[in-house]
Write a protein that holds these residues in place. Structure first.
Motif, PDB file in Angstrom:
ATOM      1  N   ASN A  79       9.208 -12.876 -65.934  1.00 32.78           N
ATOM      2  CA  ASN A  79       9.996 -13.511 -64.849  1.00 32.78           C
ATOM      3  C   ASN A  79      11.569 -13.170 -64.797  1.00 32.78           C
ATOM      4  N   PRO A  80      12.221 -13.252 -63.545  1.00 38.83           N
ATOM      5  CA  PRO A  80      12.798 -13.144 -63.180  1.00 38.83           C
ATOM      6  C   PRO A  80      14.373 -13.546 -63.994  1.00 38.83           C
ATOM      7  N   ASP A  81      14.078 -15.476 -64.483  1.00 45.18           N
ATOM      8  CA  ASP A  81      15.288 -16.014 -65.741  1.00 45.18           C
ATOM      9  C   ASP A  81      15.049 -15.351 -67.241  1.00 45.18           C
ATOM     10  N   LYS A  94       5.409  -9.395 -49.043  1.00 41.63           N
ATOM     11  CA  LYS A  94       4.681 -10.310 -48.108  1.00 41.63           C
ATOM     12  C   LYS A  94       4.418  -9.875 -47.102  1.00 41.63           C
ATOM     13  N   GLN A 106       3.248 -19.868 -51.961  1.00 42.91           N
ATOM     14  CA  GLN A 106       2.513 -19.356 -53.232  1.00 42.91           C
ATOM     15  C   GLN A 106       2.866 -18.149 -52.883  1.00 42.91           C
ATOM     16  N   MET A 107       4.187 -17.459 -52.805  1.00 43.00           N
ATOM     17  CA  MET A 107       4.960 -16.342 -52.958  1.00 43.00           C
ATOM     18  C   MET A 107       4.970 -16.330 -54.825  1.00 43.00           C
ATOM     19  N   GLN A 108       5.065 -16.681 -55.279  1.00 43.71           N
ATOM     20  CA  GLN A 108       5.298 -16.013 -56.790  1.00 43.71           C
ATOM     21  C   GLN A 108       4.393 -16.580 -57.383  1.00 43.71           C
ATOM     22  N   THR A 109       2.853 -16.735 -56.611  1.00 43.47           N
ATOM     23  CA  THR A 109       1.505 -17.138 -57.411  1.00 43.47           C
ATOM     24  C   THR A 109       0.962 -15.488 -57.004  1.00 43.47           C
ATOM     25  N   ARG A 144       2.934 -12.783 -56.876  1.00 41.71           N
ATOM     26  CA  ARG A 144       3.352 -11.725 -57.401  1.00 41.71           C
ATOM     27  C   ARG A 144       2.913 -11.790 -58.912  1.00 41.71           C
ATOM     28  N   LYS A 145       3.133 -12.940 -59.511  1.00 37.31           N
ATOM     29  CA  LYS A 145       2.004 -12.401 -60.256  1.00 37.31           C
ATOM     30  C   LYS A 145       0.586 -12.543 -60.608  1.00 37.31           C
ATOM     31  N   THR A 149       9.632  -8.073 -53.869  1.00 40.15           N
ATOM     32  CA  THR A 149       8.369  -9.515 -53.349  1.00 40.15           C
ATOM     33  C   THR A 149      10.579 -10.557 -53.167  1.00 40.15           C
ATOM     34  N   VAL A 204      11.322 -13.799 -52.196  1.00 39.54           N
ATOM     35  CA  VAL A 204      10.978 -15.189 -52.484  1.00 39.54           C
ATOM     36  C   VAL A 204      12.593 -16.201 -51.800  1.00 39.54           C
TER      37      VAL A 204
END
Length: 349
Positions: free
Chosen positions: A97-99, A138, A153-156, A158-159, A198, A200
Protein backbone atom coordinates in the motif's frame (compact mmCIF):
# COMPACT_ATOMS: atom_id res chain seq x y z
CA UNK A 1 -37.61 -36.86 -14.39
CA UNK A 2 -37.04 -33.39 -12.96
CA UNK A 3 -37.24 -32.54 -9.28
CA UNK A 4 -40.83 -31.35 -8.68
CA UNK A 5 -39.87 -29.07 -5.82
CA UNK A 6 -37.19 -27.43 -7.89
CA UNK A 7 -39.58 -27.06 -10.81
CA UNK A 8 -41.86 -25.05 -8.58
CA UNK A 9 -38.98 -22.80 -7.45
CA UNK A 10 -37.23 -22.51 -10.81
CA UNK A 11 -39.80 -22.37 -13.57
CA UNK A 12 -39.11 -24.44 -16.66
CA UNK A 13 -35.40 -25.22 -16.61
CA UNK A 14 -35.61 -27.71 -19.50
CA UNK A 15 -36.74 -25.31 -22.18
CA UNK A 16 -33.67 -23.10 -21.84
CA UNK A 17 -33.37 -19.36 -22.32
CA UNK A 18 -36.36 -18.60 -24.57
CA UNK A 19 -38.99 -19.99 -22.23
CA UNK A 20 -37.18 -18.60 -19.19
CA UNK A 21 -37.23 -15.14 -20.76
CA UNK A 22 -40.94 -15.42 -21.51
CA UNK A 23 -41.76 -16.52 -17.99
CA UNK A 24 -39.44 -13.94 -16.49
CA UNK A 25 -41.28 -11.24 -18.40
CA UNK A 26 -44.70 -12.71 -17.68
CA UNK A 27 -44.06 -12.72 -13.94
CA UNK A 28 -43.11 -9.05 -13.93
CA UNK A 29 -45.38 -6.06 -14.37
CA UNK A 30 -43.72 -4.31 -17.31
CA UNK A 31 -44.10 -0.96 -15.56
CA UNK A 32 -42.24 -2.27 -12.50
CA UNK A 33 -39.21 -3.67 -14.30
CA UNK A 34 -35.93 -2.39 -12.89
CA UNK A 35 -33.30 -1.01 -15.24
CA UNK A 36 -31.25 -4.16 -14.68
CA UNK A 37 -34.17 -6.46 -15.53
CA UNK A 38 -34.99 -4.46 -18.66
CA UNK A 39 -31.35 -4.60 -19.78
CA UNK A 40 -31.34 -8.37 -19.26
CA UNK A 41 -34.45 -8.86 -21.39
CA UNK A 42 -33.27 -6.43 -24.09
CA UNK A 43 -29.93 -8.25 -24.28
CA UNK A 44 -31.67 -11.62 -24.44
CA UNK A 45 -33.74 -10.39 -27.40
CA UNK A 46 -30.59 -9.13 -29.16
CA UNK A 47 -28.75 -12.42 -28.55
CA UNK A 48 -31.69 -14.39 -29.99
CA UNK A 49 -32.12 -12.26 -33.09
CA UNK A 50 -28.68 -10.96 -34.05
CA UNK A 51 -25.22 -12.48 -34.27
CA UNK A 52 -22.65 -10.76 -32.02
CA UNK A 53 -20.49 -8.09 -33.61
CA UNK A 54 -17.96 -8.50 -30.81
CA UNK A 55 -16.65 -11.61 -29.12
CA UNK A 56 -14.85 -11.97 -25.84
CA UNK A 57 -12.88 -15.03 -24.74
CA UNK A 58 -12.53 -17.22 -21.68
CA UNK A 59 -9.82 -19.72 -20.78
CA UNK A 60 -10.33 -23.42 -20.17
CA UNK A 61 -9.13 -23.95 -16.59
CA UNK A 62 -11.09 -21.01 -15.18
CA UNK A 63 -14.27 -22.29 -16.84
CA UNK A 64 -13.69 -25.74 -15.35
CA UNK A 65 -12.89 -24.34 -11.90
CA UNK A 66 -13.53 -20.87 -10.42
CA UNK A 67 -11.93 -17.91 -8.74
CA UNK A 68 -13.35 -17.11 -5.29
CA UNK A 69 -16.73 -15.37 -5.33
CA UNK A 70 -16.24 -13.71 -1.94
CA UNK A 71 -13.06 -12.96 -0.02
CA UNK A 72 -11.54 -16.18 1.42
CA UNK A 73 -9.77 -13.98 3.97
CA UNK A 74 -6.08 -13.41 4.59
CA UNK A 75 -6.03 -16.31 7.06
CA UNK A 76 -6.75 -18.74 4.19
CA UNK A 77 -3.34 -19.96 3.07
CA UNK A 78 -4.50 -21.61 -0.17
CA UNK A 79 -7.83 -21.37 -2.00
CA UNK A 80 -8.61 -24.65 -3.78
CA UNK A 81 -11.30 -25.80 -6.20
CA UNK A 82 -11.71 -29.22 -7.78
CA UNK A 83 -13.40 -30.48 -10.94
CA UNK A 84 -12.88 -34.23 -11.24
CA UNK A 85 -9.11 -34.76 -11.53
CA UNK A 86 -8.39 -31.08 -12.14
CA UNK A 87 -7.39 -28.90 -9.18
CA UNK A 88 -7.04 -25.13 -9.13
CA UNK A 89 -5.08 -23.67 -6.23
CA UNK A 90 -4.46 -19.97 -5.60
CA UNK A 91 -2.16 -18.30 -3.12
CA UNK A 92 -2.99 -14.64 -2.43
CA UNK A 93 -0.95 -11.75 -3.79
CA UNK A 94 1.20 -9.68 -1.46
CA UNK A 95 0.01 -6.10 -2.07
CA UNK A 96 2.04 -3.08 -0.98
CA UNK A 97 0.00 0.00 0.00
CA UNK A 98 1.11 3.63 -0.54
CA UNK A 99 1.51 4.16 3.22
CA UNK A 100 4.11 1.39 3.38
CA UNK A 101 1.81 -1.25 4.86
CA UNK A 102 1.13 -4.51 3.06
CA UNK A 103 -1.53 -7.19 2.97
CA UNK A 104 -2.34 -10.50 1.34
CA UNK A 105 -5.25 -10.21 -1.11
CA UNK A 106 -7.16 -12.81 -3.11
CA UNK A 107 -8.74 -12.00 -6.48
CA UNK A 108 -12.46 -12.49 -5.89
CA UNK A 109 -15.85 -11.35 -7.17
CA UNK A 110 -16.76 -10.09 -10.62
CA UNK A 111 -13.94 -7.55 -11.15
CA UNK A 112 -11.03 -10.02 -11.66
CA UNK A 113 -13.26 -12.20 -13.85
CA UNK A 114 -14.08 -9.26 -16.13
CA UNK A 115 -10.43 -8.16 -16.17
CA UNK A 116 -9.29 -11.68 -17.06
CA UNK A 117 -11.78 -11.97 -19.94
CA UNK A 118 -10.50 -8.65 -21.29
CA UNK A 119 -6.85 -9.74 -21.01
CA UNK A 120 -7.50 -13.00 -22.88
CA UNK A 121 -9.45 -11.20 -25.61
CA UNK A 122 -6.84 -8.47 -25.97
CA UNK A 123 -3.98 -10.99 -26.18
CA UNK A 124 -5.80 -12.74 -29.03
CA UNK A 125 -6.57 -9.43 -30.73
CA UNK A 126 -3.04 -8.07 -30.62
CA UNK A 127 -1.09 -11.35 -30.66
CA UNK A 128 1.11 -9.74 -28.05
CA UNK A 129 1.83 -10.54 -24.42
CA UNK A 130 2.11 -6.80 -23.68
CA UNK A 131 -1.32 -5.28 -23.10
CA UNK A 132 -2.00 -1.57 -22.77
CA UNK A 133 -4.61 -0.76 -20.13
CA UNK A 134 -5.08 2.95 -20.89
CA UNK A 135 -3.74 6.01 -19.15
CA UNK A 136 -4.94 4.94 -15.71
CA UNK A 137 -6.93 2.34 -13.83
CA UNK A 138 -10.03 4.54 -14.18
CA UNK A 139 -9.50 4.71 -17.94
CA UNK A 140 -9.13 0.94 -18.05
CA UNK A 141 -12.28 0.25 -16.02
CA UNK A 142 -14.56 2.71 -17.79
CA UNK A 143 -13.28 2.54 -21.38
CA UNK A 144 -11.88 -1.00 -21.68
CA UNK A 145 -14.16 -2.94 -19.34
CA UNK A 146 -17.24 -0.70 -19.74
CA UNK A 147 -17.91 -0.84 -16.00
CA UNK A 148 -19.52 2.06 -14.14
CA UNK A 149 -18.24 2.66 -10.63
CA UNK A 150 -17.89 5.30 -7.96
CA UNK A 151 -14.67 6.97 -6.88
CA UNK A 152 -14.81 5.25 -3.50
CA UNK A 153 -14.38 1.91 -5.28
CA UNK A 154 -11.05 2.86 -6.88
CA UNK A 155 -8.89 1.38 -4.12
CA UNK A 156 -10.90 -1.86 -4.21
CA UNK A 157 -10.45 -2.14 -7.98
CA UNK A 158 -6.73 -1.44 -7.60
CA UNK A 159 -6.31 -4.24 -5.07
CA UNK A 160 -8.41 -6.66 -7.10
CA UNK A 161 -6.47 -5.95 -10.30
CA UNK A 162 -3.13 -6.39 -8.54
CA UNK A 163 -4.38 -9.52 -6.77
CA UNK A 164 -5.35 -11.07 -10.11
CA UNK A 165 -2.10 -10.13 -11.81
CA UNK A 166 0.16 -11.23 -8.94
CA UNK A 167 -1.55 -14.15 -7.19
CA UNK A 168 0.19 -17.52 -7.51
CA UNK A 169 -1.92 -19.94 -9.54
CA UNK A 170 -1.41 -23.69 -9.76
CA UNK A 171 -3.20 -26.11 -12.10
CA UNK A 172 -2.75 -29.76 -11.19
CA UNK A 173 -4.10 -33.00 -12.62
CA UNK A 174 -3.49 -36.28 -10.81
CA UNK A 175 -4.23 -39.39 -12.86
CA UNK A 176 -3.73 -42.95 -11.66
CA UNK A 177 -3.24 -45.47 -14.48
CA UNK A 178 -2.73 -48.91 -12.98
CA UNK A 179 0.58 -48.82 -11.16
CA UNK A 180 1.49 -45.45 -12.69
CA UNK A 181 0.59 -42.13 -11.10
CA UNK A 182 0.82 -39.20 -13.49
CA UNK A 183 1.12 -35.70 -11.98
CA UNK A 184 0.75 -32.83 -14.42
CA UNK A 185 1.18 -29.35 -13.00
CA UNK A 186 1.65 -25.76 -14.05
CA UNK A 187 2.46 -22.88 -11.70
CA UNK A 188 2.34 -19.26 -12.82
CA UNK A 189 1.20 -15.69 -12.26
CA UNK A 190 -1.14 -14.03 -14.76
CA UNK A 191 1.39 -11.22 -15.28
CA UNK A 192 5.15 -11.22 -15.57
CA UNK A 193 5.41 -7.50 -14.86
CA UNK A 194 3.49 -4.28 -15.45
CA UNK A 195 2.63 -0.76 -14.36
CA UNK A 196 -0.73 0.29 -12.97
CA UNK A 197 -1.42 4.03 -12.60
CA UNK A 198 -4.23 4.76 -10.15
CA UNK A 199 -5.52 8.28 -9.60
CA UNK A 200 -7.45 8.41 -6.30
CA UNK A 201 -7.37 12.14 -5.45
CA UNK A 202 -9.46 15.08 -6.60
CA UNK A 203 -6.56 17.22 -7.80
CA UNK A 204 -2.98 16.96 -8.91
CA UNK A 205 -0.86 14.14 -10.29
CA UNK A 206 -3.26 13.08 -13.03
CA UNK A 207 -1.62 10.66 -15.48
CA UNK A 208 -0.39 12.29 -18.67
CA UNK A 209 -1.71 11.24 -22.06
CA UNK A 210 1.78 10.03 -22.96
CA UNK A 211 1.84 7.74 -19.93
CA UNK A 212 -0.01 4.47 -19.78
CA UNK A 213 -0.71 1.46 -17.64
CA UNK A 214 0.43 -1.79 -19.15
CA UNK A 215 0.68 -5.46 -18.39
CA UNK A 216 3.02 -8.14 -19.72
CA UNK A 217 1.39 -11.54 -19.44
CA UNK A 218 3.31 -14.48 -18.05
CA UNK A 219 4.69 -16.38 -21.05
CA UNK A 220 3.16 -19.68 -20.00
CA UNK A 221 -0.26 -18.07 -19.59
CA UNK A 222 0.09 -16.19 -22.88
CA UNK A 223 0.96 -19.39 -24.74
CA UNK A 224 -2.05 -21.10 -23.18
CA UNK A 225 -4.23 -18.37 -24.69
CA UNK A 226 -2.83 -18.12 -28.23
CA UNK A 227 -1.23 -21.53 -28.69
CA UNK A 228 2.35 -22.51 -29.48
CA UNK A 229 4.22 -24.44 -32.16
CA UNK A 230 1.18 -24.77 -34.36
CA UNK A 231 -1.03 -26.08 -31.57
CA UNK A 232 -4.18 -24.15 -30.73
CA UNK A 233 -4.61 -22.27 -27.51
CA UNK A 234 -7.15 -22.98 -24.79
CA UNK A 235 -9.23 -19.83 -25.18
CA UNK A 236 -12.85 -20.16 -26.29
CA UNK A 237 -15.34 -17.53 -27.55
CA UNK A 238 -18.10 -15.87 -25.54
CA UNK A 239 -20.80 -13.39 -26.46
CA UNK A 240 -19.69 -10.04 -25.05
CA UNK A 241 -23.31 -8.89 -24.78
CA UNK A 242 -24.08 -11.73 -22.37
CA UNK A 243 -20.93 -11.04 -20.33
CA UNK A 244 -21.86 -7.37 -19.96
CA UNK A 245 -25.49 -8.17 -19.09
CA UNK A 246 -24.44 -10.64 -16.38
CA UNK A 247 -22.38 -7.83 -14.90
CA UNK A 248 -21.43 -8.23 -11.24
CA UNK A 249 -23.03 -11.66 -10.72
CA UNK A 250 -19.85 -13.71 -10.32
CA UNK A 251 -21.62 -17.08 -9.96
CA UNK A 252 -23.74 -16.52 -13.07
CA UNK A 253 -20.63 -15.45 -14.98
CA UNK A 254 -18.82 -18.65 -13.92
CA UNK A 255 -21.80 -20.75 -14.98
CA UNK A 256 -22.04 -18.95 -18.32
CA UNK A 257 -18.39 -19.69 -19.11
CA UNK A 258 -18.77 -23.28 -17.95
CA UNK A 259 -21.92 -24.00 -19.98
CA UNK A 260 -20.48 -22.46 -23.15
CA UNK A 261 -17.38 -24.67 -22.88
CA UNK A 262 -19.15 -27.86 -21.74
CA UNK A 263 -21.79 -27.70 -24.48
CA UNK A 264 -19.05 -27.33 -27.09
CA UNK A 265 -17.10 -30.25 -25.64
CA UNK A 266 -20.22 -32.45 -25.58
CA UNK A 267 -19.70 -33.21 -29.29
CA UNK A 268 -20.59 -29.61 -30.11
CA UNK A 269 -23.84 -29.76 -28.23
CA UNK A 270 -25.16 -33.06 -29.57
CA UNK A 271 -24.74 -35.09 -26.37
CA UNK A 272 -26.04 -34.75 -22.82
CA UNK A 273 -23.73 -34.28 -19.84
CA UNK A 274 -24.96 -35.46 -16.42
CA UNK A 275 -23.15 -34.35 -13.26
CA UNK A 276 -23.88 -35.09 -9.63
CA UNK A 277 -24.68 -32.14 -7.39
CA UNK A 278 -21.75 -33.03 -5.12
CA UNK A 279 -19.32 -32.49 -7.97
CA UNK A 280 -20.91 -29.18 -8.96
CA UNK A 281 -20.71 -28.06 -5.35
CA UNK A 282 -17.01 -28.94 -5.30
CA UNK A 283 -16.50 -26.87 -8.44
CA UNK A 284 -18.73 -23.83 -7.83
CA UNK A 285 -19.70 -23.87 -4.16
CA UNK A 286 -16.66 -22.57 -2.32
CA UNK A 287 -18.71 -19.76 -0.79
CA UNK A 288 -21.82 -21.83 0.00
CA UNK A 289 -21.25 -24.57 2.55
CA UNK A 290 -24.81 -25.91 2.73
CA UNK A 291 -25.43 -28.09 -0.32
CA UNK A 292 -29.19 -27.47 -0.44
CA UNK A 293 -28.64 -23.72 -0.48
CA UNK A 294 -25.96 -24.14 -3.15
CA UNK A 295 -28.38 -26.06 -5.35
CA UNK A 296 -30.97 -23.28 -5.05
CA UNK A 297 -28.44 -20.54 -5.87
CA UNK A 298 -26.99 -22.55 -8.77
CA UNK A 299 -30.43 -23.09 -10.32
CA UNK A 300 -31.32 -19.42 -9.90
CA UNK A 301 -28.06 -18.40 -11.57
CA UNK A 302 -28.34 -20.86 -14.47
CA UNK A 303 -31.91 -19.73 -15.16
CA UNK A 304 -30.48 -16.21 -15.53
CA UNK A 305 -27.78 -17.60 -17.83
CA UNK A 306 -30.47 -19.43 -19.83
CA UNK A 307 -32.11 -16.09 -20.62
CA UNK A 308 -28.87 -14.85 -22.20
CA UNK A 309 -27.97 -18.21 -23.80
CA UNK A 310 -31.18 -19.09 -25.64
CA UNK A 311 -29.94 -22.42 -27.05
CA UNK A 312 -29.07 -23.81 -23.63
CA UNK A 313 -31.19 -26.75 -22.43
CA UNK A 314 -30.92 -28.42 -19.02
CA UNK A 315 -32.80 -30.30 -16.35
CA UNK A 316 -32.20 -31.47 -12.79
CA UNK A 317 -33.38 -33.97 -10.24
CA UNK A 318 -32.50 -34.53 -6.59
CA UNK A 319 -29.18 -36.21 -7.35
CA UNK A 320 -27.96 -34.82 -10.67
CA UNK A 321 -27.88 -31.89 -13.06
CA UNK A 322 -27.94 -32.53 -16.81
CA UNK A 323 -26.90 -30.32 -19.70
CA UNK A 324 -29.15 -31.54 -22.52
CA UNK A 325 -28.24 -31.28 -26.22
CA UNK A 326 -27.99 -27.55 -26.87
CA UNK A 327 -27.19 -25.04 -29.56
CA UNK A 328 -23.64 -23.70 -29.40
CA UNK A 329 -23.46 -20.24 -27.83
CA UNK A 330 -21.09 -19.18 -30.63
CA UNK A 331 -21.13 -21.06 -33.93
CA UNK A 332 -17.72 -22.41 -34.94
CA UNK A 333 -17.65 -20.63 -38.32
CA UNK A 334 -18.63 -17.38 -36.68
CA UNK A 335 -15.91 -17.73 -34.03
CA UNK A 336 -13.25 -18.39 -36.67
CA UNK A 337 -14.41 -15.40 -38.69
CA UNK A 338 -14.26 -13.14 -35.66
CA UNK A 339 -10.83 -14.53 -34.77
CA UNK A 340 -9.54 -13.62 -38.23
CA UNK A 341 -11.03 -10.15 -37.83
CA UNK A 342 -9.36 -9.78 -34.43
CA UNK A 343 -5.97 -10.65 -35.93
CA UNK A 344 -6.51 -8.36 -38.93
CA UNK A 345 -7.34 -5.36 -36.77
CA UNK A 346 -4.88 -6.15 -33.95
CA UNK A 347 -2.60 -3.44 -32.67
CA UNK A 348 -0.16 -3.11 -29.83
CA UNK A 349 -1.14 0.48 -29.10
Amino acid sequence: MTDTAQQDENASQVDGGTKDAQEFGAEQNVLSLTARQKKLLDTAEAVRTRAPSELSFGIDFLAETCLPISDPGSDTRIYSRRNGKLYLEIQPAHIRNPDGSSEFVYPYGSAPRRILIWCITEALRTKSAKLYLGTSLKDFITNKLNISFGGAQMQTFRKQALALFRASISITTVDEKGSLIEDRFEDFHIAQHGRLLTHVGNKGNNPKETESSYLVLNQSFYERIVGINGKGGKAFPLDMRAVNAIGNDALALDIYLWTVLRVYRADRGTKSVTIRWERLHSQFGADIQEKKRFKQKFLKAINKVGILYPGLNFESDRQTFTLLPSVLAIEVKQAKGNARQLRATGTNG
